[in-house]
Motif scaffolding. Structure first.
Motif, PDB file in Angstrom:
ATOM      1  N   LEU A 115       0.810  -1.203   0.000  1.00  0.00           N
ATOM      2  CA  LEU A 115       0.000   0.000   0.000  1.00  0.00           C
ATOM      3  C   LEU A 115       0.846   1.256   0.000  1.00  0.00           C
ATOM      4  CD1 LEU A 115      -2.482  -1.118   2.784  1.00  0.00           C
ATOM      5  CD2 LEU A 115      -2.784  -1.342   0.320  1.00  0.00           C
ATOM      6  N   VAL A 116       0.389   2.253  -0.732  1.00  0.00           N
ATOM      7  CA  VAL A 116       0.982   3.575  -0.719  1.00  0.00           C
ATOM      8  C   VAL A 116      -0.135   4.525  -0.310  1.00  0.00           C
ATOM      9  CG1 VAL A 116       2.083   5.392  -2.066  1.00  0.00           C
ATOM     10  CG2 VAL A 116       2.627   2.998  -2.534  1.00  0.00           C
ATOM     11  N   ALA A 117       0.093   5.324   0.728  1.00  0.00           N
ATOM     12  CA  ALA A 117      -0.926   6.260   1.215  1.00  0.00           C
ATOM     13  C   ALA A 117      -0.527   7.688   0.861  1.00  0.00           C
ATOM     14  CB  ALA A 117      -1.089   6.124   2.726  1.00  0.00           C
ATOM     15  N   LEU A 118      -1.437   8.402   0.214  1.00  0.00           N
ATOM     16  CA  LEU A 118      -1.267   9.825  -0.063  1.00  0.00           C
ATOM     17  C   LEU A 118      -2.141  10.550   0.953  1.00  0.00           C
ATOM     18  CD1 LEU A 118      -1.570   9.721  -3.955  1.00  0.00           C
ATOM     19  CD2 LEU A 118       0.505   9.711  -2.579  1.00  0.00           C
ATOM     20  N   VAL A 119      -1.524  11.315   1.846  1.00  0.00           N
ATOM     21  CA  VAL A 119      -2.228  11.925   2.963  1.00  0.00           C
ATOM     22  C   VAL A 119      -2.075  13.444   2.920  1.00  0.00           C
ATOM     23  CG1 VAL A 119      -2.419  11.981   5.488  1.00  0.00           C
ATOM     24  CG2 VAL A 119      -1.717   9.878   4.347  1.00  0.00           C
ATOM     25  N   ASN A 120      -3.162  14.141   3.206  1.00  0.00           N
ATOM     26  CA  ASN A 120      -3.119  15.597   3.327  1.00  0.00           C
ATOM     27  C   ASN A 120      -2.710  15.916   4.757  1.00  0.00           C
ATOM     28  OD1 ASN A 120      -3.563  18.327   3.621  1.00  0.00           O
ATOM     29  ND2 ASN A 120      -5.543  18.316   2.563  1.00  0.00           N
ATOM     30  N   GLY A 121      -1.457  16.318   4.936  1.00  0.00           N
ATOM     31  CA  GLY A 121      -0.918  16.588   6.263  1.00  0.00           C
ATOM     32  C   GLY A 121      -1.521  17.787   6.957  1.00  0.00           C
ATOM     33  N   VAL A 144       4.227   6.355   2.720  1.00  0.00           N
ATOM     34  CA  VAL A 144       3.285   7.404   3.123  1.00  0.00           C
ATOM     35  C   VAL A 144       3.812   8.744   2.614  1.00  0.00           C
ATOM     36  CG1 VAL A 144       2.093   8.507   5.048  1.00  0.00           C
ATOM     37  CG2 VAL A 144       2.666   6.076   5.164  1.00  0.00           C
ATOM     38  N   ILE A 145       2.996   9.430   1.840  1.00  0.00           N
ATOM     39  CA  ILE A 145       3.412  10.683   1.218  1.00  0.00           C
ATOM     40  C   ILE A 145       2.436  11.785   1.602  1.00  0.00           C
ATOM     41  CG2 ILE A 145       3.774  11.852  -0.992  1.00  0.00           C
ATOM     42  CD1 ILE A 145       4.434   8.931  -2.051  1.00  0.00           C
ATOM     43  N   ASP A 146       2.972  12.882   2.127  1.00  0.00           N
ATOM     44  CA  ASP A 146       2.156  14.045   2.466  1.00  0.00           C
ATOM     45  C   ASP A 146       1.970  14.860   1.191  1.00  0.00           C
ATOM     46  OD1 ASP A 146       0.964  16.349   3.392  1.00  0.00           O
ATOM     47  OD2 ASP A 146       2.429  16.719   4.971  1.00  0.00           O
ATOM     48  N   ILE A 147       0.761  14.895   0.670  1.00  0.00           N
ATOM     49  CA  ILE A 147       0.515  15.608  -0.590  1.00  0.00           C
ATOM     50  C   ILE A 147       0.598  17.120  -0.428  1.00  0.00           C
ATOM     51  CG2 ILE A 147      -0.846  13.742  -1.573  1.00  0.00           C
ATOM     52  CD1 ILE A 147      -3.361  15.436  -0.925  1.00  0.00           C
ATOM     53  N   MET A 148       0.693  17.593   0.811  1.00  0.00           N
ATOM     54  CA  MET A 148       0.811  19.030   1.051  1.00  0.00           C
ATOM     55  C   MET A 148       2.267  19.470   1.206  1.00  0.00           C
ATOM     56  SD  MET A 148      -2.203  19.888   0.601  1.00  0.00           S
ATOM     57  CE  MET A 148      -2.086  21.622   0.955  1.00  0.00           C
ATOM     58  N   SER A 149       3.205  18.568   0.946  1.00  0.00           N
ATOM     59  CA  SER A 149       4.627  18.920   0.953  1.00  0.00           C
ATOM     60  C   SER A 149       5.048  19.148  -0.491  1.00  0.00           C
ATOM     61  CB  SER A 149       5.463  17.788   1.556  1.00  0.00           C
ATOM     62  OG  SER A 149       5.162  17.641   2.906  1.00  0.00           O
ATOM     63  N   LEU A 163       7.593   6.293  -4.906  1.00  0.00           N
ATOM     64  CA  LEU A 163       6.603   5.767  -5.837  1.00  0.00           C
ATOM     65  C   LEU A 163       7.245   4.892  -6.907  1.00  0.00           C
ATOM     66  CD1 LEU A 163       4.238   8.831  -6.222  1.00  0.00           C
ATOM     67  CD2 LEU A 163       3.878   6.764  -4.884  1.00  0.00           C
ATOM     68  N   SER A 164       8.433   5.245  -7.351  1.00  0.00           N
ATOM     69  CA  SER A 164       9.067   4.462  -8.408  1.00  0.00           C
ATOM     70  C   SER A 164       9.371   3.041  -7.947  1.00  0.00           C
ATOM     71  CB  SER A 164      10.334   5.144  -8.909  1.00  0.00           C
ATOM     72  OG  SER A 164      11.273   5.258  -7.879  1.00  0.00           O
ATOM     73  N   MET A 165       9.610   2.864  -6.636  1.00  0.00           N
ATOM     74  CA  MET A 165       9.898   1.513  -6.156  1.00  0.00           C
ATOM     75  C   MET A 165       8.682   0.601  -6.264  1.00  0.00           C
ATOM     76  SD  MET A 165      10.240   2.118  -2.060  1.00  0.00           S
ATOM     77  CE  MET A 165       9.435   0.821  -1.165  1.00  0.00           C
TER      78      MET A 165
END
Length: 173
Positions: A115-121, A144-149, A163-165
């Motif tokens: 799983l990859v989570a895109l989160v609005n921090g 886990v990626i903060d889409i607000m960064s 993501l590339s991994m």
């Protein structure tokens, strides 16, 4: 997986005791699950630059500590094996993984979702940062990626290769 099998994981802090958990080693990620049939890990431990410290030996277990300077959730983990041969195999595999670059060869097990989570921090009544920390505990730092960064070059700022991994993970992603 480079290695997989059951080990005991001790509880943190004031809790005493340990639980038998299923572990899988993928590159520099040590994932542990409730049991071998579980599809989502309880936690992903970052082994990059980790240090293996042998511990006490009892009649039923060989204890050791993993010191994990790159793991955002805990500075160390107390683990144990039931037999000497498993202890030696885990020691060698973990020591080898700790010497690899972060996320080297990290890939999902064939039948487990990655799983990859895109989160609005900045969402959730200013609870986004706490939410990101909790999700990282279960999915791992790079999943886990903060889409607000924002990235100064445009797009989302994500850990290098996050993501590339996962580009060739297939249907389980």
């Amino acid at each position: 997986a480079m290695m997989k099998g059951y080990m005991y994981k001790s509880h943190h802090a004031a809790l005493k005791g340990s639980d038998k958990r299923w572990f899988e080693l993928h590159g520099t990620e040590l994932r542990y699950f409730e049991k071998d049939s579980s599809s989502v890990p309880n936690r992903i431990i970052d082994l990059a630059k980790a240090r293996f410290e042998a511990g006490s030996k009892s009649a039923t277990r060989i204890n050791f500590t993993l010191h994990t300077p790159n793991d955002s959730m805990a500075p160390s983990y107390s683990l144990a094996c039931e037999v000497e041969s498993d202890f030696a195999k885990w020691k060698n595999a973990i020591t080898e993984a700790a010497g690899k670059p972060a996320n080297a060869e990290a890939m999902p097990a064939a039948n487990r979702p990655n799983l990859v989570a895109l989160v609005n921090g900045k969402s959730g009544g200013k609870q986004g940062a706490a939410l990101i920390t909790k999700i990282k505990k279960h999915l791992g730092e790079n999943n886990v990626i903060d889409i607000m960064s924002p990235n100064p070059n445009g797009g989302i700022l994500a850990p290098k290769g996050a993501l590339s991994m996962h580009a060739n993970d297939g249907g389980n992603t």
